[in-house]
Scaffold this active site. Structure first.
Site, PDB file in Angstrom:
ATOM      1  N   ARG A  50       0.843  -1.198   0.000  1.00  0.00           N
ATOM      2  CA  ARG A  50       0.000   0.000   0.000  1.00  0.00           C
ATOM      3  C   ARG A  50       0.876   1.245   0.000  1.00  0.00           C
ATOM      4  NH1 ARG A  50      -1.464   1.656   4.568  1.00  0.00           N
ATOM      5  NH2 ARG A  50      -2.298  -0.307   5.357  1.00  0.00           N
ATOM      6  N   TYR A 102     -16.326  17.184 -15.330  1.00  0.00           N
ATOM      7  CA  TYR A 102     -16.541  15.745 -15.418  1.00  0.00           C
ATOM      8  C   TYR A 102     -17.587  15.348 -14.363  1.00  0.00           C
ATOM      9  CZ  TYR A 102     -15.680  10.761 -15.067  1.00  0.00           C
ATOM     10  OH  TYR A 102     -15.837   9.403 -15.031  1.00  0.00           O
ATOM     11  N   ASP A 174      -6.979  19.220 -13.969  1.00  0.00           N
ATOM     12  CA  ASP A 174      -7.323  17.884 -14.464  1.00  0.00           C
ATOM     13  C   ASP A 174      -6.915  17.854 -15.939  1.00  0.00           C
ATOM     14  OD1 ASP A 174      -8.548  15.655 -15.584  1.00  0.00           O
ATOM     15  OD2 ASP A 174     -10.350  15.801 -14.348  1.00  0.00           O
ATOM     16  N   LYS A 199      -7.665   7.028 -19.378  1.00  0.00           N
ATOM     17  CA  LYS A 199      -8.011   7.545 -20.703  1.00  0.00           C
ATOM     18  C   LYS A 199      -6.788   7.506 -21.619  1.00  0.00           C
ATOM     19  CE  LYS A 199     -11.762   8.131 -18.341  1.00  0.00           C
ATOM     20  NZ  LYS A 199     -12.110   9.364 -17.667  1.00  0.00           N
TER      21      LYS A 199
HETATM   22  C1  LIG Z   1     -12.638   9.751 -16.422  1.00  0.00           C
HETATM   23  C2  LIG Z   1     -12.346  11.080 -15.858  1.00  0.00           C
HETATM   24  C3  LIG Z   1     -12.134  11.268 -14.496  1.00  0.00           C
HETATM   25  C4  LIG Z   1     -12.266  10.131 -13.484  1.00  0.00           C
HETATM   26  O1  LIG Z   1     -11.301   9.159 -13.679  1.00  0.00           O
HETATM   27  P1  LIG Z   1     -11.542   7.596 -13.339  1.00  0.00           P
HETATM   28  O2  LIG Z   1     -10.247   6.975 -13.729  1.00  0.00           O
HETATM   29  O3  LIG Z   1     -12.706   7.138 -14.136  1.00  0.00           O
HETATM   30  O4  LIG Z   1     -11.816   7.537 -11.863  1.00  0.00           O
HETATM   31  C5  LIG Z   1     -11.825  12.543 -14.051  1.00  0.00           C
HETATM   32  N1  LIG Z   1     -11.741  13.587 -14.908  1.00  0.00           N
HETATM   33  C6  LIG Z   1     -11.946  13.445 -16.228  1.00  0.00           C
HETATM   34  C7  LIG Z   1     -11.837  14.633 -17.110  1.00  0.00           C
HETATM   35  C8  LIG Z   1     -12.265  12.199 -16.745  1.00  0.00           C
HETATM   36  O5  LIG Z   1     -12.489  12.071 -18.066  1.00  0.00           O
END
Ligand SMILES: *Cc1c(COP(=O)(O)O)cnc(C)c1O
Length: 383
Positions: A50, A102, A174, A199
């Site tokens: 962890r 998001y 982000d 992504k």
């Molecule tokens: C998918 C996404 C998230 C969340 O990420 P996860 O890996 O699904 O928890 C946060 N911000 C954006 C812009 C996203 O596309």
């Protein structure tokens, strides 16, 4: 190497060294929870997975390298990474956040952290002057998403860095939609860059992964403490898959962007399409900002067809064959989504429509197939 590595080289070599045990070129999947100690406290830097795991360490170093930062931290998901950032705050603290956000981030902020006494103001970050009026003594964080989801608005990161200069306010970005290939927020002065590596970084729709990168040592210590104390860490297999994805980020992003530019132009010229949201158009309201802070315009776009309601949007989506109807984005395969009923269903309808997320809005994550095939698919679906 004396000269700092450039981006493409960093995706492959940044923070990566052959494994010390046998020289494995790819970091092995250290599928272990614990590590033998020669005597109490006599370990080799790893005690319990962890806290640290060598495969995760390799990914964290790679993340830091491609974001031009000092420290990387990886999490079990993008949302777990965001969760760790908000846990830096105390009840009574305030956050300014993009209103075109998001859906999962909105849910985490409004449904969990609001209840714990942290206040969120959802504002239009494309207008820094109006946002400046909302800053007060309690503001501790500005949460920026750029480009935004799904309206593809672009937020001027440097404008916010300048706004909080000398104030005790963190700027977090982000960077999921742009990916590290297109945009490096730390270079623009941001304090924290966050990724859903699920992504573009992973890139193959086969892993859930989150990451944070920072430059400040103390901030890193606080976040590493939260990472270990809360425990939302990724496993070694997922760390390995993400590392493998990052190695081809540049070549994938080049093709993603080329294809998206062609599709954006095709849709804009289509008689049945009313609007296309994509920052590469000169007519896009923040095109200049996109040109300033991004290397290219990305592969996410949204469009609204003429006279399309909920049912007709569903029909177009049903007809698509190459574009898979699915949530998520950033994988090699093209995806289509319906924000109003999918990713943004957790945002109240009135708030959603105010931002342009109407029932007829369709979002595309353009993959790396042949663009002619993708355009033919859209052509038959739009009919
Ligand atoms: C998918 C996404 C998230 C969340 O990420 P996860 O890996 O699904 O928890 C946060 N911000 C954006 C812009 C996203 O596309």
């Amino acid at each position: 190497m004396k000269k700092p590595m450039q981006f493409n080289t960093k995706t492959i070599h940044g923070g990566q060294e052959p494994d010390p045990a046998y020289g494995a070129v790819m970091p092995p999947i250290y599928q272990t929870s614990t590590y033998a100690q020669a005597e109490p406290g006599g370990h080799k830097g790893y005690e319990y997975s962890r806290t640290h795991n060598p495969t995760r360490t390799a990914l964290e170093k790679s993340m830091a390298s491609i974001e031009n930062g000092e420290y990387g931290l990886c999490f079990a998901s993008g949302l777990a990474a965001i969760d760790a950032v908000i846990k830096l705050l105390q009840p009574g603290d305030e956050v300014l956040s993009s209103n075109d956000l998001y859906g999962g981030s909105y849910r985490l902020f409004a449904k969990i952290f609001e209840g714990m006494g942290i206040r969120f103001h959802f504002v239009d970050l494309t207008d820094p002057q109006r946002v400046a009026e909302k800053l007060n003594d309690k503001t501790k964080l500005i949460w920026i998403e750029t480009p935004t989801n799904p309206m593809m608005q672009v937020v001027d990161i440097e404008a916010y860095v300048a706004m909080v200069k000398g104030k005790n306010i963190l700027i977090a970005v982000d960077n999921t939609f742009a990916s590290s290939y297109l945009q490096q927020p730390l270079d623009l002065g941001a304090d924290i860059v966050m990724h859903s590596a699920t992504k573009y970084l992973g890139g193959h729709s086969d892993v859930i992964m989150g990451a944070l990168v920072v430059n400040d040592e103390e901030l890193h210590e606080q976040l590493a403490f939260i990472q270990n104390a809360s425990g939302a860490v990724p496993g070694p297999m997922d760390s390995f898959l993400t590392l493998r994805g990052i190695k081809t980020l540049s070549v994938r992003m080049q093709r993603h962007c080329e294809n998206a530019a062609q599709i954006a132009q095709y849709l804009a010229a289509h008689p049945k399409v009313e609007r296309v949201y994509w920052p590469g158009f000169e007519s896009h309201p923040q095109h200049a900002t996109a040109k300033k802070q991004m290397r290219d315009f990305g592969a996410m776009l949204s469009f609204v067809s003429k006279d399309v309601d909920f049912e007709r949007a569903k029909e177009i989506l049903r007809k698509l064959e190459l574009f898979t109807l699915a949530e998520s984005l950033g994988g090699v395969e093209s995806l289509a989504g319906h924000p109003a009923s999918m990713t943004h269903a957790s945002i109240p309808k009135a708030m959603r429509e105010e931002q342009g997320v109407v029932d007829g809005l369709i979002r595309l994550s353009v993959g790396i197939e042949d663009s002619t095939d993708l355009i033919a698919d859209l052509e038959q679906a739009l009919g």
